[in-house]
Write a protein that holds these residues in place. Sequence first.
Motif, PDB file in Angstrom:
ATOM      1  N   ALA A 194      36.256  30.705  39.243  1.00 20.08           N
ATOM      2  CA  ALA A 194      35.904  30.250  37.894  1.00 20.08           C
ATOM      3  C   ALA A 194      36.242  31.329  36.866  1.00 20.08           C
ATOM      4  O   ALA A 194      36.770  31.031  35.781  1.00 20.08           O
ATOM      5  N   GLN A 195      35.968  32.605  37.197  1.00 21.12           N
ATOM      6  CA  GLN A 195      36.303  33.703  36.290  1.00 21.12           C
ATOM      7  C   GLN A 195      37.816  33.807  36.090  1.00 21.12           C
ATOM      8  O   GLN A 195      38.295  33.993  34.977  1.00 21.12           O
ATOM      9  N   ALA A 247      25.191  33.676  55.194  1.00 23.33           N
ATOM     10  CA  ALA A 247      26.281  34.559  54.774  1.00 23.33           C
ATOM     11  C   ALA A 247      27.502  33.742  54.344  1.00 23.33           C
ATOM     12  O   ALA A 247      28.148  34.062  53.336  1.00 23.33           O
ATOM     13  N   ALA A 248      27.808  32.696  55.091  1.00 21.24           N
ATOM     14  CA  ALA A 248      28.952  31.838  54.738  1.00 21.24           C
ATOM     15  C   ALA A 248      28.712  31.136  53.400  1.00 21.24           C
ATOM     16  O   ALA A 248      29.624  31.018  52.579  1.00 21.24           O
ATOM     17  N   ALA A 287      29.904  30.810  47.609  1.00 14.71           N
ATOM     18  CA  ALA A 287      29.430  30.841  46.224  1.00 14.71           C
ATOM     19  C   ALA A 287      30.123  31.969  45.450  1.00 14.71           C
ATOM     20  O   ALA A 287      30.536  31.780  44.302  1.00 14.71           O
ATOM     21  N   ALA A 288      30.282  33.138  46.084  1.00 14.21           N
ATOM     22  CA  ALA A 288      30.953  34.263  45.420  1.00 14.21           C
ATOM     23  C   ALA A 288      32.414  33.929  45.153  1.00 14.21           C
ATOM     24  O   ALA A 288      32.950  34.235  44.086  1.00 14.21           O
TER      25      ALA A 288
END
Length: 193
Positions: A166-167, A153-154, A159-160
């Motif tokens: 980045a977006q 989960a971490a 990653a999210a």
Amino acid sequence: GIHTACVDVMRDGHSLSAVAAAAYAYLEAKDLGHLTKFLPKHNFGFALGLDFRDDDLVLTRNNPRNFQARMIFNLAIGLHNVPLDASERRKARGAIRELKKISMLLADTVLVQSAGAPPIVLTDFSVTRPALKDWREVSNLATSQRERAAVLAAQRAAAAEAELLAQLDAEDIKGNQISKKAKKSKKKTSFSK
């Protein structure tokens, strides 16, 4: 072991490809040739310098460049996705009993010395240092399904977050480009009057 064999060839004048050759030769000499297919496919590390990773000084099987005194490298030797059979899993401790494959990576920072002198491992906890007798000092063993789920989960959250950043960066860059165009357009208009 394999790590020591690889460190030992990191000497002034030796080819960077000697590291990969040493890893393969070590496994073959120990009658463990079946493990060579689990060695890193791309590289065994890289030089550290002005850039974190110097793309010209990567420890690959075919890099013709040579080590030079005072170069510093990240040496990373691992076995990736090695299948574990049932008898190996029964002998294992903790959550490893549930795994079908296992991976391991050993990484150290190594300083190349002048001609003839052995390289120096700069990492405090290293398999080449005699003080390290207990792997529990440097390893992490997931012992339960709950613990592994928390780690996963971490990793997913990190990653999210990285994707979102980045977006946002991309939108920021695009916004700055639009803003610069608008300023140029205003300047042109003010000169024409």
